[in-house]
Scaffold this motif. Structure first.
Motif, PDB file in Angstrom:
ATOM      1  N   ILE A 181      -1.049  13.809   2.366  1.00 49.98           N
ATOM      2  CA  ILE A 181      -0.728  12.522   1.720  1.00 49.98           C
ATOM      3  C   ILE A 181       0.010  11.610   2.690  1.00 49.98           C
ATOM      4  N   MET A 182       0.977  12.190   3.416  1.00 48.38           N
ATOM      5  CA  MET A 182       1.741  11.379   4.367  1.00 48.38           C
ATOM      6  C   MET A 182       0.844  10.824   5.466  1.00 48.38           C
ATOM      7  N   ILE A 183      -0.057  11.681   5.968  1.00 50.88           N
ATOM      8  CA  ILE A 183      -0.924  11.229   7.067  1.00 50.88           C
ATOM      9  C   ILE A 183      -1.879  10.143   6.567  1.00 50.88           C
ATOM     10  N   LEU A 184      -2.417  10.325   5.349  1.00 54.21           N
ATOM     11  CA  LEU A 184      -3.296   9.291   4.792  1.00 54.21           C
ATOM     12  C   LEU A 184      -2.560   7.962   4.666  1.00 54.21           C
ATOM     13  N   GLY A 185      -1.317   8.034   4.184  1.00 55.79           N
ATOM     14  CA  GLY A 185      -0.525   6.810   4.041  1.00 55.79           C
ATOM     15  C   GLY A 185      -0.306   6.131   5.380  1.00 55.79           C
ATOM     16  N   ALA A 186       0.028   6.950   6.391  1.00 57.82           N
ATOM     17  CA  ALA A 186       0.271   6.399   7.724  1.00 57.82           C
ATOM     18  C   ALA A 186      -1.000   5.773   8.289  1.00 57.82           C
ATOM     19  N   LEU A 187      -2.139   6.462   8.099  1.00 58.04           N
ATOM     20  CA  LEU A 187      -3.407   5.936   8.614  1.00 58.04           C
ATOM     21  C   LEU A 187      -3.775   4.621   7.931  1.00 58.04           C
TER      22      LEU A 187
ATOM     23  N   LEU B 156       0.832  -1.207   0.000  1.00 56.25           N
ATOM     24  CA  LEU B 156       0.000   0.000   0.000  1.00 56.25           C
ATOM     25  C   LEU B 156       0.867   1.257   0.000  1.00 56.25           C
ATOM     26  N   GLY B 157       1.924   1.241   0.794  1.00 52.79           N
ATOM     27  CA  GLY B 157       2.852   2.370   0.796  1.00 52.79           C
ATOM     28  C   GLY B 157       3.459   2.573  -0.582  1.00 52.79           C
ATOM     29  N   MET B 158       3.844   1.461  -1.215  1.00 52.78           N
ATOM     30  CA  MET B 158       4.426   1.553  -2.557  1.00 52.78           C
ATOM     31  C   MET B 158       3.404   2.055  -3.571  1.00 52.78           C
ATOM     32  N   ALA B 159       2.156   1.632  -3.411  1.00 56.62           N
ATOM     33  CA  ALA B 159       1.108   2.059  -4.341  1.00 56.62           C
ATOM     34  C   ALA B 159       0.915   3.572  -4.279  1.00 56.62           C
ATOM     35  N   LEU B 160       0.974   4.092  -3.066  1.00 55.35           N
ATOM     36  CA  LEU B 160       0.821   5.538  -2.873  1.00 55.35           C
ATOM     37  C   LEU B 160       1.974   6.280  -3.564  1.00 55.35           C
ATOM     38  N   GLN B 161       3.183   5.744  -3.401  1.00 56.78           N
ATOM     39  CA  GLN B 161       4.345   6.338  -4.082  1.00 56.78           C
ATOM     40  C   GLN B 161       4.163   6.291  -5.586  1.00 56.78           C
ATOM     41  N   GLY B 162       3.741   5.121  -6.089  1.00 53.39           N
ATOM     42  CA  GLY B 162       3.535   4.961  -7.532  1.00 53.39           C
ATOM     43  C   GLY B 162       2.512   5.947  -8.050  1.00 53.39           C
ATOM     44  N   MET B 163       1.453   6.146  -7.272  1.00 53.63           N
ATOM     45  CA  MET B 163       0.398   7.078  -7.663  1.00 53.63           C
ATOM     46  C   MET B 163       0.963   8.479  -7.878  1.00 53.63           C
ATOM     47  N   ILE B 164       1.714   8.979  -6.879  1.00 56.90           N
ATOM     48  CA  ILE B 164       2.245  10.343  -6.979  1.00 56.90           C
ATOM     49  C   ILE B 164       3.235  10.447  -8.137  1.00 56.90           C
ATOM     50  N   ILE B 165       4.122   9.460  -8.255  1.00 60.02           N
ATOM     51  CA  ILE B 165       5.140   9.530  -9.305  1.00 60.02           C
ATOM     52  C   ILE B 165       4.497   9.522 -10.687  1.00 60.02           C
ATOM     53  N   ALA B 166       3.511   8.648 -10.884  1.00 63.52           N
ATOM     54  CA  ALA B 166       2.835   8.586 -12.184  1.00 63.52           C
ATOM     55  C   ALA B 166       2.155   9.917 -12.495  1.00 63.52           C
ATOM     56  N   GLU B 167       1.521  10.507 -11.486  1.00 63.29           N
ATOM     57  CA  GLU B 167       0.794  11.758 -11.729  1.00 63.29           C
ATOM     58  C   GLU B 167       1.731  12.938 -11.947  1.00 63.29           C
ATOM     59  N   LEU B 168       2.912  12.898 -11.318  1.00 63.31           N
ATOM     60  CA  LEU B 168       3.901  13.936 -11.570  1.00 63.31           C
ATOM     61  C   LEU B 168       4.395  13.832 -13.013  1.00 63.31           C
ATOM     62  N   TRP B 169       4.567  12.601 -13.488  1.00 63.44           N
ATOM     63  CA  TRP B 169       5.052  12.388 -14.850  1.00 63.44           C
ATOM     64  C   TRP B 169       4.084  12.898 -15.897  1.00 63.44           C
ATOM     65  N   VAL B 170       2.837  12.586 -15.723  1.00 59.58           N
ATOM     66  CA  VAL B 170       1.885  12.968 -16.773  1.00 59.58           C
ATOM     67  C   VAL B 170       1.088  14.208 -16.391  1.00 59.58           C
ATOM     68  N   GLN B 171       1.496  14.872 -15.298  1.00 58.11           N
ATOM     69  CA  GLN B 171       0.907  16.149 -14.907  1.00 58.11           C
ATOM     70  C   GLN B 171      -0.609  16.095 -14.834  1.00 58.11           C
ATOM     71  N   THR B 172      -1.085  15.297 -13.909  1.00 64.60           N
ATOM     72  CA  THR B 172      -2.525  15.229 -13.749  1.00 64.60           C
ATOM     73  C   THR B 172      -2.863  15.135 -12.270  1.00 64.60           C
TER      74      THR B 172
ATOM     75  N   THR C 126      -1.772   2.458   6.534  1.00 67.24           N
ATOM     76  CA  THR C 126      -0.873   1.404   7.018  1.00 67.24           C
ATOM     77  C   THR C 126      -1.295   0.932   8.399  1.00 67.24           C
ATOM     78  N   GLU C 127      -1.642   1.914   9.245  1.00 65.64           N
ATOM     79  CA  GLU C 127      -2.093   1.587  10.606  1.00 65.64           C
ATOM     80  C   GLU C 127      -3.366   0.728  10.542  1.00 65.64           C
ATOM     81  N   ALA C 128      -4.262   1.071   9.608  1.00 64.68           N
ATOM     82  CA  ALA C 128      -5.507   0.307   9.466  1.00 64.68           C
ATOM     83  C   ALA C 128      -5.205  -1.135   9.065  1.00 64.68           C
ATOM     84  N   LEU C 129      -4.210  -1.291   8.174  1.00 60.22           N
ATOM     85  CA  LEU C 129      -3.873  -2.657   7.760  1.00 60.22           C
ATOM     86  C   LEU C 129      -3.189  -3.437   8.881  1.00 60.22           C
TER      87      LEU C 129
END
Lengths: 267, 270
Positions: free
Chosen positions: B240-246, B199-215, B248-251
């Motif tokens: 974003i960081m807090i959502l990721g932490a929450l 899940l942490g990696m997915a969040l990273q992938g999300m931001i990186i992909a969106e930075l690349w294609v500017q969306t 992860t905590e939920a999982l």
């Protein structure tokens, strides 16, 4: 195939050979050689021998978990080709399923036999009660002591109501006091319904205390070197352990095992 | 039924409760110190280079009032589709790799290669394959997270005690029941741990992909930084960081509830 006059367990001409690599040489080692044994219905038989003599392998073959290289095992006349409904096993390491509670562990064999859930629960509770662990029904195995874990393993095997109980050094890993207690408990449970029991151990005293008949095994190749009748009355207790004859028999078996034990020490 | 002579380890004893509250006191102290240091640093260097804590909170209010923050919701929806795909593909592949030597021998080199390779390096190629839309972003999230699911699931299968399988056999369990009643529950804590890391990696992938294609969130982050709106930029990063932490905590919580027997595995270092 089924013969009514057959013993509970009949082992005939059984051998097991495995290949072992020593350096660059592949060697065939006879772990068990030409074993013959008939166990009468309702008898408690112990096999005692040094570690590595193949006694556990013999039990696993009887339980249908391992195929012999030669010969055969029959339970009440039926040849063992896979685990049989007539037998249930208790293991040296409790082998409880860590994700199941105590009660659900005892239910395991009944689930595999498709016993309806209400009956399953009742029977599991009964056997849990028999080993004195009713109040631990909802505990997970890691929350139990070593002795309790072995009791659950025993209850799990008893719950499928097998005719034959196959026990592979079940108390071997316990401390001396717990081992004594469990030996007495097993003895008490056995007196109640007199199942056929094949009990593997390296503890001479344990074998004598529990069994009607003790088979002494040598190592490499494993074979029986003596078949001893144990005459002590039941129920047995600490008094039994203190009898002069008990001590003499213990000493006699030890003298039989000594050469083998020394040998296995050297390997 | 008499009461058990000692409490189950799963329950919180009085002593544990005390350490729990001590843990939160420690955390509040550390966080308070960080916020104060942040505030002082932000005021010293000025808004052109950094935003102080109070400015960032102001930025957060602006993001909420303007409704810009909700772009994060859309991003997360897309992230979840890639994450779910990673779970749906990763768990069976991991199970197969754990259970079958052949399967493992064929797949292991590729999985290891992908694991050590830089996923970012593949992004231009993925754009060629999938364009810049939904498919691209789903694929990036998928590729970022799937290996964690596969490798953990596989490790779980391979860590199952072979004696338990033999025990099940001794009770005449057929193959499918060994799978269902031994392999699956034995692997479950590992699968859940894999899903948590993924899940942490997915969040990273999300931001990186969106930075690349500017969306969406990526575009918003980029725009805010470019216009030096660091108060809103930092607020968005913080959310974003807090959502990721929450998440992860939920999982972690799910893991403890679904696999209470495997507490050590569920909560390493706790």
């Amino acid at each position: 195939m089924h013969r009514t006059d057959a013993g509970a367990v009949e082992i005939s001409n059984l051998s097991i050979v495995f290949s072992q690599r020593i350096g660059k040489v592949q060697q065939r080692v006879a772990a068990l050689e030409n074993i013959n044994l008939t166990i009468a219905d309702g008898a408690f038989v112990s096999i005692v021998g040094p570690s590595g003599c193949g006694k556990s392998t013999l039990l696993r073959i009887t339980g249908g978990l391992v195929a012999p290289s030669d010969g055969e095992v029959r339970l009440y006349g039926t040849q063992v080709l896979s685990p049989r409904v007539e037998s249930a096993m208790v293991f040296q390491h409790h082998n409880l399923f860590p994700w199941r509670t105590t009660l659900r562990n005892v239910e395991f064999g009944l689930e595999m036999a498709n016993v309806p859930s209400a009956e399953r629960r009742e029977r599991a509770k009964h056997y849990l009660d028999l080993v004195g662990l009713t109040s631990f029904a909802d505990y997970y195995p890691h929350q139990l002591s070593g002795g309790m874990q072995q009791r659950v393993g025993l209850a799990r095997a008893l719950a499928v109501e097998p005719k034959i109980l196959l026990m592979d050094e079940p108390f071997g890993a316990l401390d001396a006091q717990t081992r004594f207690l469990l030996q007495e408990e097993l003895s008490r449970i056995w007196v109640q319904d007199r199942k056929t029991v094949l009990f593997i151990t390296h503890d001479i005293e344990e074998a004598l205390f529990l069994a009607d008949r003790v088979l002494v095994m040598s190592s490499r190749p494993g074979r029986f070197i003596e078949d001893i009748n144990v005459p002590f009355d039941r129920p047995r207790s600490d008094h039994t352990r203190g009898l002069a004859q008990f001590g003499e028999m213990k000493e006699h078996i030890w003298q039989l095992l000594k050469p083998s034990a020394a040998g296995s020490e050297l390997i | 039924m008499s009461a058990p002579p000692f409490p189950a380890r799963g329950r919180i004893a009085a002593g544990t409760r005390k350490t729990l509250s001590r843990k939160w006191v420690q955390r509040l102290l550390v966080w308070g110190a960080i916020i104060i240091a942040w505030e002082i640093f932000g005021r010293r260097v000025g808004p052109f280079f950094f935003a102080s804590f109070t400015q960032t909170m102001g930025g957060l209010r602006e993001l909420v009032v303007s409704g810009d923050i909700w772009v994060l919701g859309e991003s997360i929806q897309q992230m979840l589709s890639g994450y779910l795909l990673a779970a749906v593909v990763g768990i069976p592949v991991g199970l197969l790799m754990g259970a079958s030597r052949k399967f493992r021998h064929v797949l292991e080199p590729y999985v290891n290669l992908m694991f050590v390779a830089s996923m970012e390096a593949l992004l231009p190629f993925l754009i060629i394959l999938f364009g810049v839309g939904f498919q691209f972003r789903t694929m990036v999230v998928f590729l970022f997270s799937v290996l964690y699911v596969v490798l953990n699931t596989q490790a779980g299968v391979r860590n199952i005690d072979s004696q338990l399988i033999e025990t099940a056999r001794s009770f005449r369990a057929p193959a499918w029941r060994i799978f269902k009643d031994v392999m699956l529950p034995g692997t479950l804590p590992y699968i859940l741990a894999g899903l948590r890391l993924a899940l942490g990696m997915a969040l990273q992938g999300m931001i990186i992909a969106e930075l690349w294609v500017q969306t969406q969130t990526g575009a918003l982050l980029f725009g805010l930084a470019e216009f030096r709106a660091l108060d809103r930029f930092l607020a968005l990063v913080l959310v974003i960081m807090i959502l990721g932490a929450l998440a992860t905590e939920a999982l972690f919580w799910v893991q403890r509830k679904a696999a209470p027997w495997a507490r050590d595995l569920a909560t390493p270092g706790r």
